[in-house]
Design an enzyme around this catalytic site. Sequence first.
Site, PDB file in Angstrom:
ATOM      1  N   LYS A 165      -4.888   2.080 -13.700  1.00 34.73           N
ATOM      2  CA  LYS A 165      -4.686   0.690 -14.120  1.00 34.73           C
ATOM      3  C   LYS A 165      -5.486  -0.277 -13.233  1.00 34.73           C
ATOM      4  O   LYS A 165      -6.114  -1.218 -13.718  1.00 34.73           O
ATOM      5  CB  LYS A 165      -3.181   0.401 -14.027  1.00 34.73           C
ATOM      6  N   PHE A 218       0.853  -1.199   0.000  1.00 32.74           N
ATOM      7  CA  PHE A 218       0.000   0.000   0.000  1.00 32.74           C
ATOM      8  C   PHE A 218       0.885   1.244   0.000  1.00 32.74           C
ATOM      9  O   PHE A 218       0.674   2.181   0.762  1.00 32.74           O
ATOM     10  CB  PHE A 218      -0.943  -0.026   1.212  1.00 32.74           C
ATOM     11  N   CYS A 244      -1.000   3.464 -10.737  1.00 28.68           N
ATOM     12  CA  CYS A 244      -1.793   2.502  -9.953  1.00 28.68           C
ATOM     13  C   CYS A 244      -3.300   2.668 -10.122  1.00 28.68           C
ATOM     14  O   CYS A 244      -3.960   1.769 -10.627  1.00 28.68           O
ATOM     15  CB  CYS A 244      -1.424   2.613  -8.480  1.00 28.68           C
ATOM     16  N   LEU A 265      -9.878  13.220  -0.116  1.00 31.65           N
ATOM     17  CA  LEU A 265     -11.139  13.905  -0.378  1.00 31.65           C
ATOM     18  C   LEU A 265     -10.840  15.267  -1.010  1.00 31.65           C
ATOM     19  O   LEU A 265     -11.610  16.197  -0.878  1.00 31.65           O
ATOM     20  CB  LEU A 265     -11.886  14.058   0.961  1.00 31.65           C
TER      21      LEU A 265
END
Length: 466
Positions: free
Chosen positions: A280, A151, A277, A267
Amino acid sequence: MKIAVVGAGYVGLVSAACFAELGHEVVAIENDLEKLAQLHSGCVPIHENLLSELFLRHAGIRLTFTSDISDGIRNAEAVFITVGTPPAPNGDADLSFVEAVAREIACDLQSRKVVVEKSTVPVRTCEAVRRTMLLAGADRRLFSVASNPEFLREGTAVSDFLYPDRIVVGVDDEYSRSVLAAVYSPLTNGSYYRRDDAIPGYSAGAPRILFTSVKSAELIKHASNAFLAMKISFINTVAAVSEAVGADIRQVCEGVGADSRIGNRFLNPGIGYGGSCFPKDVLAFRSIATQLGCDAELLTATMNVNQRQRDRFVEKVRHAVWNLRGKRLAVLGLAFKGGTDDTRESPAIEIVRRLVKEGAQIVAYDPAAVERAKRELTDIEIEYSDDPYEACRGADALLVLTEWQLFSELDLRRLAQLLRCPMLIDGRNLFDPSEVKEAGLHYHSIGRRESEAPLPESEELVPWHQ
Ligand code: UGA
Protein backbone atom coordinates in the site's frame (compact mmCIF):
# COMPACT_ATOMS: atom_id res chain seq x y z
CA MET A 1 0.44 13.18 30.51
CA LYS A 2 -3.12 12.68 29.30
CA ILE A 3 -3.26 11.16 25.84
CA ALA A 4 -6.11 10.20 23.51
CA VAL A 5 -5.65 7.71 20.69
CA VAL A 6 -8.35 7.77 18.02
CA GLY A 7 -8.76 4.39 16.31
CA ALA A 8 -8.07 1.16 18.17
CA GLY A 9 -6.76 -0.73 15.16
CA TYR A 10 -3.38 -2.34 15.08
CA VAL A 11 -1.27 0.85 15.37
CA GLY A 12 -3.71 2.51 17.76
CA LEU A 13 -3.90 -0.40 20.19
CA VAL A 14 -0.17 -0.96 20.33
CA SER A 15 0.54 2.76 20.71
CA ALA A 16 -2.15 3.24 23.38
CA ALA A 17 -0.91 0.27 25.41
CA CYS A 18 2.72 1.40 25.10
CA PHE A 19 1.91 5.00 26.08
CA ALA A 20 0.22 3.57 29.19
CA GLU A 21 3.33 1.46 29.80
CA LEU A 22 5.39 4.67 29.73
CA GLY A 23 3.21 6.01 32.55
CA HIS A 24 0.71 8.16 30.64
CA GLU A 25 -3.04 8.18 31.15
CA VAL A 26 -4.52 6.97 27.89
CA VAL A 27 -8.02 6.85 26.43
CA ALA A 28 -8.39 4.80 23.26
CA ILE A 29 -11.39 5.78 21.14
CA GLU A 30 -13.04 3.17 18.93
CA ASN A 31 -16.38 3.37 17.15
CA ASP A 32 -16.69 -0.33 16.31
CA LEU A 33 -18.92 -1.35 19.20
CA GLU A 34 -18.16 -5.05 18.92
CA LYS A 35 -14.44 -4.36 19.20
CA LEU A 36 -15.09 -1.92 22.03
CA ALA A 37 -16.98 -4.60 23.99
CA GLN A 38 -14.01 -6.93 23.54
CA LEU A 39 -11.62 -4.24 24.77
CA HIS A 40 -13.81 -3.50 27.79
CA SER A 41 -13.73 -7.16 28.73
CA GLY A 42 -9.90 -7.08 28.63
CA CYS A 43 -9.62 -9.06 25.38
CA VAL A 44 -6.94 -8.12 22.88
CA PRO A 45 -8.57 -8.32 19.43
CA ILE A 46 -5.29 -8.80 17.52
CA HIS A 47 -2.51 -11.38 17.63
CA GLU A 48 0.48 -9.35 18.82
CA ASN A 49 3.29 -10.50 21.03
CA LEU A 50 3.40 -8.82 24.51
CA LEU A 51 0.22 -6.83 23.93
CA SER A 52 -1.83 -9.03 26.28
CA GLU A 53 0.78 -8.47 28.95
CA LEU A 54 0.45 -4.70 28.58
CA PHE A 55 -3.34 -5.04 28.69
CA LEU A 56 -3.10 -7.03 31.91
CA ARG A 57 -0.97 -4.29 33.41
CA HIS A 58 -2.90 -1.24 32.28
CA ALA A 59 -6.40 -1.92 30.89
CA GLY A 60 -9.03 -0.34 33.08
CA ILE A 61 -6.33 1.51 35.03
CA ARG A 62 -4.16 3.78 32.89
CA LEU A 63 -5.69 2.55 29.64
CA THR A 64 -9.41 3.05 29.15
CA PHE A 65 -11.69 2.78 26.15
CA THR A 66 -14.66 4.71 24.82
CA SER A 67 -16.62 5.21 21.63
CA ASP A 68 -17.32 8.84 22.47
CA ILE A 69 -14.67 11.00 20.83
CA SER A 70 -15.64 14.23 22.59
CA ASP A 71 -15.46 12.49 25.94
CA GLY A 72 -12.23 10.72 25.01
CA ILE A 73 -10.30 13.81 23.94
CA ARG A 74 -11.72 16.22 26.57
CA ASN A 75 -8.70 16.29 28.89
CA ALA A 76 -6.04 15.10 26.48
CA GLU A 77 -3.00 17.25 25.76
CA ALA A 78 -2.02 15.09 22.80
CA VAL A 79 -4.53 13.40 20.46
CA PHE A 80 -3.01 10.73 18.22
CA ILE A 81 -4.89 9.87 15.03
CA THR A 82 -4.40 6.17 14.25
CA VAL A 83 -7.34 5.39 11.99
CA GLY A 84 -6.95 3.30 8.84
CA THR A 85 -5.74 4.76 5.54
CA PRO A 86 -6.65 1.93 3.13
CA PRO A 87 -5.71 2.15 -0.55
CA ALA A 88 -8.29 3.77 -2.81
CA PRO A 89 -8.87 2.13 -6.22
CA ASN A 90 -6.40 4.54 -7.89
CA GLY A 91 -3.58 3.69 -5.47
CA ASP A 92 -3.87 6.83 -3.36
CA ALA A 93 -4.30 6.40 0.38
CA ASP A 94 -7.97 6.87 1.27
CA LEU A 95 -7.82 9.63 3.86
CA SER A 96 -11.54 9.96 4.49
CA PHE A 97 -11.29 8.46 8.01
CA VAL A 98 -8.51 10.90 8.89
CA GLU A 99 -10.61 13.79 7.62
CA ALA A 100 -13.67 12.66 9.58
CA VAL A 101 -11.65 12.43 12.80
CA ALA A 102 -10.07 15.86 12.20
CA ARG A 103 -13.53 17.35 11.84
CA GLU A 104 -14.80 15.66 14.98
CA ILE A 105 -11.82 16.84 17.01
CA ALA A 106 -12.36 20.38 15.69
CA CYS A 107 -15.97 20.35 16.88
CA ASP A 108 -15.03 19.21 20.38
CA LEU A 109 -11.99 21.37 21.01
CA GLN A 110 -12.24 22.84 24.50
CA SER A 111 -8.63 23.01 25.64
CA ARG A 112 -5.25 23.25 23.91
CA LYS A 113 -4.15 20.05 22.15
CA VAL A 114 -1.51 18.76 19.82
CA VAL A 115 -3.20 16.68 17.12
CA VAL A 116 -0.66 14.08 16.05
CA GLU A 117 -0.99 12.14 12.82
CA LYS A 118 0.38 8.65 13.39
CA SER A 119 -1.34 6.61 10.65
CA THR A 120 0.72 6.26 7.49
CA VAL A 121 -0.27 9.13 5.26
CA PRO A 122 1.15 10.93 2.23
CA VAL A 123 3.15 14.08 2.64
CA ARG A 124 0.98 17.19 3.16
CA THR A 125 -1.77 15.30 5.03
CA CYS A 126 -1.11 17.27 8.23
CA GLU A 127 -1.54 20.46 6.24
CA ALA A 128 -4.95 19.17 5.12
CA VAL A 129 -5.86 18.14 8.69
CA ARG A 130 -5.04 21.63 9.95
CA ARG A 131 -7.08 23.27 7.19
CA THR A 132 -10.03 20.94 7.75
CA MET A 133 -10.03 21.75 11.46
CA LEU A 134 -9.94 25.49 10.82
CA LEU A 135 -12.76 25.21 8.28
CA ALA A 136 -14.75 23.21 10.83
CA GLY A 137 -14.48 26.16 13.18
CA ALA A 138 -11.64 25.15 15.50
CA ASP A 139 -9.92 28.00 17.30
CA ARG A 140 -6.36 28.20 15.88
CA ARG A 141 -4.98 29.02 19.36
CA LEU A 142 -6.28 25.73 20.70
CA PHE A 143 -4.49 23.28 18.45
CA SER A 144 -1.43 22.48 16.42
CA VAL A 145 -0.84 19.53 14.11
CA ALA A 146 2.21 17.26 14.28
CA SER A 147 3.39 14.10 12.56
CA ASN A 148 4.80 11.12 14.45
CA PRO A 149 5.12 8.17 12.07
CA GLU A 150 5.31 4.68 13.51
CA PHE A 151 7.85 2.06 12.49
CA LEU A 152 6.16 -0.94 14.10
CA ARG A 153 6.42 -4.36 12.53
CA GLU A 154 3.59 -6.77 13.10
CA GLY A 155 4.65 -9.47 15.52
CA THR A 156 7.29 -7.31 17.22
CA ALA A 157 5.33 -4.07 17.46
CA VAL A 158 5.51 -3.70 21.26
CA SER A 159 9.30 -4.15 21.32
CA ASP A 160 9.65 -1.90 18.26
CA PHE A 161 7.71 0.80 20.12
CA LEU A 162 9.60 0.50 23.40
CA TYR A 163 13.04 -0.10 21.87
CA PRO A 164 13.00 1.99 18.67
CA ASP A 165 15.99 2.75 16.45
CA ARG A 166 14.73 6.32 16.37
CA ILE A 167 11.63 8.35 17.17
CA VAL A 168 10.61 10.74 14.41
CA VAL A 169 8.57 13.78 15.39
CA GLY A 170 7.54 16.36 12.82
CA VAL A 171 6.55 19.68 14.38
CA ASP A 172 6.20 23.22 13.09
CA ASP A 173 5.94 24.94 16.49
CA GLU A 174 7.62 24.93 19.91
CA TYR A 175 4.56 23.88 21.88
CA SER A 176 4.09 20.66 19.87
CA ARG A 177 7.77 19.94 20.24
CA SER A 178 7.65 20.22 24.04
CA VAL A 179 4.49 18.09 24.34
CA LEU A 180 5.88 15.31 22.14
CA ALA A 181 9.27 15.46 23.85
CA ALA A 182 7.42 14.87 27.14
CA VAL A 183 5.39 11.97 25.68
CA TYR A 184 8.57 10.09 24.73
CA SER A 185 10.82 11.28 27.59
CA PRO A 186 10.70 7.96 29.52
CA LEU A 187 12.39 6.39 26.47
CA THR A 188 14.69 9.22 25.45
CA ASN A 189 15.99 9.89 28.98
CA GLY A 190 16.36 6.14 29.57
CA SER A 191 14.19 6.07 32.72
CA TYR A 192 11.93 3.39 31.25
CA TYR A 193 14.88 1.04 30.70
CA ARG A 194 15.93 1.39 34.34
CA ARG A 195 12.56 0.21 35.63
CA ASP A 196 12.54 -3.28 37.17
CA ASP A 197 9.28 -4.11 35.42
CA ALA A 198 10.31 -2.80 31.98
CA ILE A 199 9.34 -5.12 29.13
CA PRO A 200 12.67 -6.71 28.20
CA GLY A 201 14.16 -5.90 24.83
CA TYR A 202 17.34 -5.01 23.08
CA SER A 203 18.55 -1.45 23.25
CA ALA A 204 21.92 0.00 22.37
CA GLY A 205 21.12 2.95 24.66
CA ALA A 206 18.27 5.44 24.88
CA PRO A 207 16.79 6.09 21.43
CA ARG A 208 17.35 9.29 19.57
CA ILE A 209 14.41 11.59 19.00
CA LEU A 210 14.62 13.29 15.66
CA PHE A 211 12.70 16.56 15.38
CA THR A 212 11.92 17.56 11.82
CA SER A 213 9.38 19.68 10.03
CA VAL A 214 5.94 18.12 9.69
CA LYS A 215 6.39 17.50 5.95
CA SER A 216 9.80 15.88 6.42
CA ALA A 217 8.38 13.50 9.03
CA GLU A 218 5.57 12.52 6.68
CA LEU A 219 8.12 11.82 3.95
CA ILE A 220 10.38 9.82 6.28
CA LYS A 221 7.63 7.25 6.79
CA HIS A 222 6.90 6.67 3.11
CA ALA A 223 10.58 6.79 2.20
CA SER A 224 11.51 4.25 4.89
CA ASN A 225 8.88 1.71 3.86
CA ALA A 226 9.58 2.23 0.16
CA PHE A 227 13.31 1.77 0.74
CA LEU A 228 12.81 -1.50 2.63
CA ALA A 229 10.45 -2.76 -0.07
CA MET A 230 13.00 -1.78 -2.69
CA LYS A 231 15.73 -3.60 -0.77
CA ILE A 232 13.62 -6.77 -0.85
CA SER A 233 12.87 -6.39 -4.57
CA PHE A 234 16.54 -5.75 -5.19
CA ILE A 235 17.66 -8.94 -3.50
CA ASN A 236 14.90 -10.87 -5.26
CA THR A 237 16.33 -9.58 -8.54
CA VAL A 238 19.79 -10.73 -7.49
CA ALA A 239 18.32 -14.09 -6.41
CA ALA A 240 17.00 -14.70 -9.93
CA VAL A 241 20.47 -14.14 -11.37
CA SER A 242 22.06 -16.25 -8.66
CA GLU A 243 19.68 -19.11 -9.43
CA ALA A 244 20.30 -18.83 -13.18
CA VAL A 245 24.07 -19.18 -12.78
CA GLY A 246 24.05 -21.69 -9.93
CA ALA A 247 25.43 -19.33 -7.27
CA ASP A 248 24.15 -19.46 -3.68
CA ILE A 249 22.10 -16.41 -2.67
CA ARG A 250 22.85 -17.00 1.04
CA GLN A 251 26.53 -16.45 0.35
CA VAL A 252 25.75 -13.47 -1.87
CA CYS A 253 23.59 -11.89 0.86
CA GLU A 254 26.25 -12.49 3.46
CA GLY A 255 28.86 -10.79 1.33
CA VAL A 256 26.65 -7.87 0.31
CA GLY A 257 25.12 -7.38 3.76
CA ALA A 258 28.52 -7.39 5.50
CA ASP A 259 29.11 -3.93 4.06
CA SER A 260 27.88 -1.74 6.92
CA ARG A 261 26.59 0.78 4.38
CA ILE A 262 24.16 -1.88 3.14
CA GLY A 263 23.51 -4.11 6.18
CA ASN A 264 22.09 -7.61 6.16
CA ARG A 265 18.59 -6.89 7.46
CA PHE A 266 15.69 -7.03 5.00
CA LEU A 267 17.96 -8.72 2.53
CA ASN A 268 16.19 -12.09 2.53
CA PRO A 269 14.86 -13.18 -0.84
CA GLY A 270 11.53 -14.97 -0.95
CA ILE A 271 8.15 -14.86 -2.63
CA GLY A 272 7.95 -11.07 -2.38
CA TYR A 273 6.79 -8.69 0.31
CA GLY A 274 3.18 -8.48 1.45
CA GLY A 275 1.17 -7.16 4.37
CA SER A 276 -0.92 -4.10 4.94
CA CYS A 277 2.01 -1.67 4.71
CA PHE A 278 4.65 -2.17 2.01
CA PRO A 279 2.34 -2.82 -0.97
CA LYS A 280 0.00 0.00 0.00
CA ASP A 281 2.72 2.47 0.93
CA VAL A 282 4.86 1.96 -2.18
CA LEU A 283 1.74 2.47 -4.29
CA ALA A 284 0.68 5.57 -2.36
CA PHE A 285 4.19 7.02 -2.42
CA ARG A 286 4.39 6.47 -6.16
CA SER A 287 1.00 8.08 -6.58
CA ILE A 288 1.90 11.24 -4.64
CA ALA A 289 5.31 11.48 -6.34
CA THR A 290 3.66 11.24 -9.76
CA GLN A 291 1.02 13.80 -8.83
CA LEU A 292 3.83 16.13 -7.81
CA GLY A 293 5.44 15.66 -11.23
CA CYS A 294 8.38 13.67 -9.82
CA ASP A 295 9.96 10.58 -11.33
CA ALA A 296 8.80 7.40 -9.57
CA GLU A 297 10.26 4.72 -11.85
CA LEU A 298 12.18 3.08 -9.05
CA LEU A 299 8.94 2.55 -7.15
CA THR A 300 7.23 1.09 -10.22
CA ALA A 301 10.13 -1.33 -10.67
CA THR A 302 9.95 -2.30 -6.99
CA MET A 303 6.28 -3.22 -7.39
CA ASN A 304 6.79 -5.07 -10.67
CA VAL A 305 9.62 -7.18 -9.30
CA ASN A 306 7.47 -8.00 -6.29
CA GLN A 307 4.61 -9.19 -8.47
CA ARG A 308 6.93 -11.20 -10.70
CA GLN A 309 8.37 -12.93 -7.66
CA ARG A 310 4.97 -14.56 -7.05
CA ASP A 311 4.70 -15.53 -10.72
CA ARG A 312 8.19 -17.05 -10.59
CA PHE A 313 7.27 -19.11 -7.56
CA VAL A 314 4.16 -20.55 -9.25
CA GLU A 315 6.39 -21.30 -12.22
CA LYS A 316 8.84 -23.05 -9.90
CA VAL A 317 6.06 -25.24 -8.49
CA ARG A 318 4.97 -26.14 -12.01
CA HIS A 319 8.53 -27.01 -12.92
CA ALA A 320 8.93 -29.18 -9.81
CA VAL A 321 5.69 -31.16 -9.95
CA TRP A 322 5.10 -30.96 -13.69
CA ASN A 323 1.29 -30.81 -14.18
CA LEU A 324 -0.60 -28.97 -11.47
CA ARG A 325 -3.99 -30.44 -12.29
CA GLY A 326 -4.92 -33.07 -9.73
CA LYS A 327 -1.75 -32.64 -7.66
CA ARG A 328 -2.15 -32.54 -3.90
CA LEU A 329 0.07 -29.82 -2.47
CA ALA A 330 0.78 -29.27 1.22
CA VAL A 331 1.17 -25.57 2.01
CA LEU A 332 2.86 -24.38 5.18
CA GLY A 333 2.13 -20.73 5.87
CA LEU A 334 -0.67 -18.40 4.86
CA ALA A 335 0.21 -15.26 6.85
CA PHE A 336 2.13 -12.53 4.99
CA LYS A 337 5.10 -13.19 7.26
CA GLY A 338 5.91 -15.26 10.34
CA GLY A 339 4.71 -14.28 13.82
CA THR A 340 1.35 -12.85 12.79
CA ASP A 341 -2.18 -13.97 11.92
CA ASP A 342 -2.44 -11.27 9.26
CA THR A 343 -3.15 -12.41 5.71
CA ARG A 344 -3.65 -9.00 4.10
CA GLU A 345 -1.81 -8.85 0.75
CA SER A 346 -0.16 -12.11 1.70
CA PRO A 347 1.84 -13.54 -1.20
CA ALA A 348 0.95 -16.98 0.19
CA ILE A 349 -2.75 -16.32 -0.30
CA GLU A 350 -2.27 -15.20 -3.89
CA ILE A 351 -0.08 -18.20 -4.69
CA VAL A 352 -2.57 -20.65 -3.15
CA ARG A 353 -5.40 -19.09 -5.11
CA ARG A 354 -3.48 -19.37 -8.38
CA LEU A 355 -2.45 -22.96 -7.78
CA VAL A 356 -6.07 -23.95 -7.07
CA LYS A 357 -7.24 -22.15 -10.19
CA GLU A 358 -4.73 -24.24 -12.14
CA GLY A 359 -6.27 -27.42 -10.78
CA ALA A 360 -4.12 -28.25 -7.72
CA GLN A 361 -5.64 -29.44 -4.45
CA ILE A 362 -4.27 -27.60 -1.44
CA VAL A 363 -4.08 -28.69 2.15
CA ALA A 364 -2.82 -25.75 4.21
CA TYR A 365 -1.44 -25.27 7.69
CA ASP A 366 -0.58 -22.02 9.47
CA PRO A 367 -0.08 -21.72 13.23
CA ALA A 368 -2.11 -18.48 13.49
CA ALA A 369 -3.62 -17.34 10.20
CA VAL A 370 -6.10 -20.08 9.24
CA GLU A 371 -9.22 -18.26 10.44
CA ARG A 372 -8.29 -15.12 8.55
CA ALA A 373 -7.34 -17.12 5.46
CA LYS A 374 -10.73 -18.85 5.50
CA ARG A 375 -12.44 -15.46 5.46
CA GLU A 376 -10.31 -14.36 2.52
CA LEU A 377 -10.31 -17.52 0.44
CA THR A 378 -14.07 -17.84 0.03
CA ASP A 379 -13.78 -18.11 -3.77
CA ILE A 380 -11.81 -21.36 -3.78
CA GLU A 381 -11.97 -24.68 -1.98
CA ILE A 382 -9.02 -25.73 0.08
CA GLU A 383 -8.49 -28.11 2.96
CA TYR A 384 -7.03 -26.88 6.24
CA SER A 385 -4.99 -28.96 8.61
CA ASP A 386 -4.17 -28.26 12.24
CA ASP A 387 -0.84 -30.04 12.10
CA PRO A 388 2.06 -29.43 9.71
CA TYR A 389 2.94 -33.13 9.45
CA GLU A 390 -0.65 -34.17 8.80
CA ALA A 391 -0.87 -31.57 6.04
CA CYS A 392 1.99 -33.37 4.27
CA ARG A 393 0.54 -36.87 4.46
CA GLY A 394 0.13 -38.17 0.91
CA ALA A 395 0.95 -34.83 -0.74
CA ASP A 396 2.82 -34.56 -4.06
CA ALA A 397 4.95 -31.70 -2.76
CA LEU A 398 5.41 -29.47 0.24
CA LEU A 399 5.39 -25.70 -0.29
CA VAL A 400 6.72 -23.33 2.39
CA LEU A 401 5.20 -19.89 1.95
CA THR A 402 5.68 -18.08 5.28
CA GLU A 403 8.86 -17.66 7.32
CA TRP A 404 7.52 -19.09 10.60
CA GLN A 405 10.39 -20.11 12.85
CA LEU A 406 8.63 -23.37 13.74
CA PHE A 407 8.69 -24.50 10.10
CA SER A 408 12.49 -24.41 10.07
CA GLU A 409 12.45 -26.73 13.10
CA LEU A 410 10.33 -29.46 11.45
CA ASP A 411 11.71 -33.00 11.23
CA LEU A 412 12.65 -33.26 7.56
CA ARG A 413 12.98 -37.05 7.60
CA ARG A 414 9.48 -37.40 8.97
CA LEU A 415 8.19 -35.04 6.28
CA ALA A 416 9.97 -37.05 3.59
CA GLN A 417 8.21 -40.20 4.81
CA LEU A 418 4.78 -38.60 4.93
CA LEU A 419 4.91 -37.01 1.49
CA ARG A 420 3.85 -39.13 -1.47
CA CYS A 421 6.58 -37.52 -3.49
CA PRO A 422 9.58 -36.19 -1.50
CA MET A 423 9.56 -32.67 -2.92
CA LEU A 424 10.12 -29.51 -0.88
CA ILE A 425 9.59 -26.13 -2.59
CA ASP A 426 10.71 -23.47 -0.17
CA GLY A 427 9.63 -19.89 -0.89
CA ARG A 428 11.45 -18.54 2.15
CA ASN A 429 14.81 -20.31 2.12
CA LEU A 430 14.26 -21.74 5.58
CA PHE A 431 16.40 -24.83 5.10
CA ASP A 432 19.98 -25.82 4.46
CA PRO A 433 20.03 -27.61 1.08
CA SER A 434 22.45 -30.29 2.28
CA GLU A 435 20.23 -31.17 5.26
CA VAL A 436 17.18 -31.35 3.01
CA LYS A 437 19.03 -33.63 0.64
CA GLU A 438 20.24 -35.84 3.48
CA ALA A 439 16.64 -36.21 4.64
CA GLY A 440 15.82 -37.60 1.21
CA LEU A 441 13.92 -34.61 -0.18
CA HIS A 442 14.29 -32.87 -3.52
CA TYR A 443 14.71 -29.21 -2.79
CA HIS A 444 13.74 -26.09 -4.74
CA SER A 445 14.39 -22.76 -3.06
CA ILE A 446 14.99 -19.14 -4.04
CA GLY A 447 18.28 -18.00 -5.53
CA ARG A 448 19.94 -21.41 -5.28
CA ARG A 449 20.25 -24.28 -7.67
CA GLU A 450 17.70 -27.05 -7.04
CA SER A 451 19.10 -30.07 -5.28
CA GLU A 452 18.08 -33.62 -6.03
CA ALA A 453 17.93 -36.29 -3.38
CA PRO A 454 19.05 -39.72 -4.62
CA LEU A 455 16.13 -41.30 -6.45
CA PRO A 456 14.78 -44.56 -5.04
CA GLU A 457 15.42 -47.82 -6.90
CA SER A 458 13.28 -47.90 -10.02
CA GLU A 459 10.71 -50.42 -8.72
CA GLU A 460 10.03 -48.11 -5.76
CA LEU A 461 9.34 -45.10 -7.98
CA VAL A 462 5.80 -43.84 -7.73
CA PRO A 463 4.81 -41.94 -10.87
CA TRP A 464 3.41 -38.48 -10.18
CA HIS A 465 0.22 -39.08 -12.05
CA GLN A 466 -0.87 -42.03 -9.87
C1 UGA B 1 6.55 -2.78 7.89
C2 UGA B 1 7.84 -2.07 8.36
O1 UGA B 1 8.88 -3.02 8.55
C3 UGA B 1 7.62 -1.29 9.65
O2 UGA B 1 8.80 -0.57 10.00
C4 UGA B 1 6.46 -0.30 9.43
O3 UGA B 1 6.16 0.43 10.62
C5 UGA B 1 5.22 -1.09 9.02
O4 UGA B 1 5.50 -1.80 7.80
C6 UGA B 1 4.10 -0.09 8.82
O5 UGA B 1 4.20 0.74 7.92
O6 UGA B 1 3.17 -0.04 9.65
P1 UGA B 1 5.31 -5.06 8.55
O7 UGA B 1 4.38 -4.77 7.41
O8 UGA B 1 4.75 -5.50 9.85
O9 UGA B 1 6.24 -3.77 8.86
O10 UGA B 1 6.23 -6.24 8.05
P2 UGA B 1 7.77 -6.47 7.71
O11 UGA B 1 8.39 -7.22 8.81
O12 UGA B 1 8.40 -5.21 7.32
O13 UGA B 1 7.65 -7.45 6.45
C7 UGA B 1 6.98 -7.02 5.26
C8 UGA B 1 7.04 -8.07 4.19
O14 UGA B 1 8.36 -8.17 3.68
C9 UGA B 1 6.66 -9.48 4.64
O15 UGA B 1 5.85 -10.08 3.65
C10 UGA B 1 7.99 -10.20 4.76
O16 UGA B 1 7.88 -11.59 4.55
C11 UGA B 1 8.77 -9.54 3.64
N1 UGA B 1 10.24 -9.57 3.83
C12 UGA B 1 10.81 -8.95 4.87
C13 UGA B 1 11.02 -10.24 2.90
O17 UGA B 1 10.52 -10.82 1.91
N2 UGA B 1 12.38 -10.24 3.07
C14 UGA B 1 12.98 -9.61 4.10
O18 UGA B 1 14.23 -9.64 4.19
C15 UGA B 1 12.18 -8.96 5.04
